[in-house]
Design a protein around this motif. Sequence first.
Motif, PDB file in Angstrom:
ATOM      1  N   GLU A  34       0.847  -1.189   0.000  1.00 22.24           N
ATOM      2  CA  GLU A  34       0.000   0.000   0.000  1.00 22.24           C
ATOM      3  C   GLU A  34       0.885   1.243   0.000  1.00 22.24           C
ATOM      4  N   PRO A  35       0.290   2.381  -0.354  1.00 16.93           N
ATOM      5  CA  PRO A  35       1.009   3.639  -0.121  1.00 16.93           C
ATOM      6  C   PRO A  35       1.145   3.859   1.385  1.00 16.93           C
ATOM      7  N   PRO A  36       2.197   4.514   1.839  1.00 20.27           N
ATOM      8  CA  PRO A  36       2.336   4.765   3.275  1.00 20.27           C
ATOM      9  C   PRO A  36       1.237   5.699   3.781  1.00 20.27           C
ATOM     10  N   GLY A  37       0.717   5.381   4.959  1.00 23.43           N
ATOM     11  CA  GLY A  37      -0.337   6.207   5.538  1.00 23.43           C
ATOM     12  C   GLY A  37      -0.852   5.623   6.825  1.00 23.43           C
ATOM     13  N   GLY A  38      -1.739   6.361   7.478  1.00 26.78           N
ATOM     14  CA  GLY A  38      -2.318   5.899   8.731  1.00 26.78           C
ATOM     15  C   GLY A  38      -3.264   6.927   9.318  1.00 26.78           C
ATOM     16  N   VAL A  39      -3.626   6.727  10.550  1.00 35.21           N
ATOM     17  CA  VAL A  39      -4.629   7.551  11.220  1.00 35.21           C
ATOM     18  C   VAL A  39      -4.105   8.971  11.456  1.00 35.21           C
ATOM     19  N   LEU A  40      -4.922   9.935  11.124  1.00 38.69           N
ATOM     20  CA  LEU A  40      -4.614  11.340  11.373  1.00 38.69           C
ATOM     21  C   LEU A  40      -4.790  11.619  12.858  1.00 38.69           C
ATOM     22  N   GLU A  41      -3.776  12.212  13.473  1.00 34.96           N
ATOM     23  CA  GLU A  41      -3.845  12.517  14.901  1.00 34.96           C
ATOM     24  C   GLU A  41      -4.664  13.786  15.133  1.00 34.96           C
ATOM     25  N   LEU A  42      -5.264  13.910  16.307  1.00 28.19           N
ATOM     26  CA  LEU A  42      -6.145  15.031  16.613  1.00 28.19           C
ATOM     27  C   LEU A  42      -5.465  16.380  16.520  1.00 28.19           C
ATOM     28  N   ASP A  43      -4.190  16.459  16.825  1.00 27.77           N
ATOM     29  CA  ASP A  43      -3.501  17.741  16.890  1.00 27.77           C
ATOM     30  C   ASP A  43      -2.698  18.080  15.637  1.00 27.77           C
ATOM     31  N   GLU A  44      -2.977  17.426  14.508  1.00 29.96           N
ATOM     32  CA  GLU A  44      -2.214  17.731  13.304  1.00 29.96           C
ATOM     33  C   GLU A  44      -3.134  17.992  12.119  1.00 29.96           C
ATOM     34  N   THR A  45      -2.626  18.787  11.187  1.00 30.13           N
ATOM     35  CA  THR A  45      -3.364  19.050   9.956  1.00 30.13           C
ATOM     36  C   THR A  45      -3.205  17.838   9.038  1.00 30.13           C
ATOM     37  N   PRO A  46      -4.082  17.694   8.035  1.00 30.80           N
ATOM     38  CA  PRO A  46      -3.942  16.550   7.132  1.00 30.80           C
ATOM     39  C   PRO A  46      -2.589  16.470   6.439  1.00 30.80           C
ATOM     40  N   ASP A  47      -2.032  17.600   5.973  1.00 29.03           N
ATOM     41  CA  ASP A  47      -0.732  17.518   5.299  1.00 29.03           C
ATOM     42  C   ASP A  47       0.388  17.173   6.277  1.00 29.03           C
ATOM     43  N   GLU A  48       0.302  17.665   7.524  1.00 27.04           N
ATOM     44  CA  GLU A  48       1.287  17.271   8.544  1.00 27.04           C
ATOM     45  C   GLU A  48       1.210  15.769   8.794  1.00 27.04           C
TER      46      GLU A  48
END
Length: 145
Positions: A34-48
Motif C-alpha cells: 500500500e502507499p504509506p499512511g495511517g490515522v490522522l492525529e487530533l492535533d495535526e493538519t492533514p498535510d502534517e
Amino acid sequence: MADTPKHSVSVAGIVVDDQDRVLVIQRRDNNRWEPPGGVLELDETPDEGARREVLEETGVRVVVERLTGVYKNMSKGIVALVFLCRPEIGIPVTTDESRDARWITLNEVDLSMSPAFSVRVRDAFSDEVSVRSHDGHDLLGALYG
C-alpha cells in the motif's frame, strides 16, 4: 446528536520520484502492499499527518503538493485523504510498521495492490481530485475520477 455516526480519518502519501516511480510499503500487520499512511492525529493538519506517516513508515521525508483523492472504506467507516508528495530526503527503509519499503513503477502498482489502493496511486497522476468508496478491497463506485 448521540446517534451521529463516527468515522476514522486517515491520511496517505503517494510519493512520486523524478522517474515517476511510487514509494510503497509492505505492511507488517497484513503483508499487503500500500502507499504509506495511517490515522490522522487530533492535533495535526492533514498535510502534517501525511508527512509524518510517510516518514514513520519509510524513512523518507516528503513535500506535500496537493490533495488527490478522498476515499471511504464503507465497511470500516474510514475516510482517507490522499496527497501527492515528492521525496525531499532519505532512502526507503523498513520500520516497525513496514516489512518492506521500495520504489515501484505504475505497472507494478496494479500487480501488487488491491483495487482499493492501486486506484489511489493512479488517481494521484490525474489533475482532478477523486472521490471514491470501497469495501476494503474493491471499488464500489465513483463520484469523481
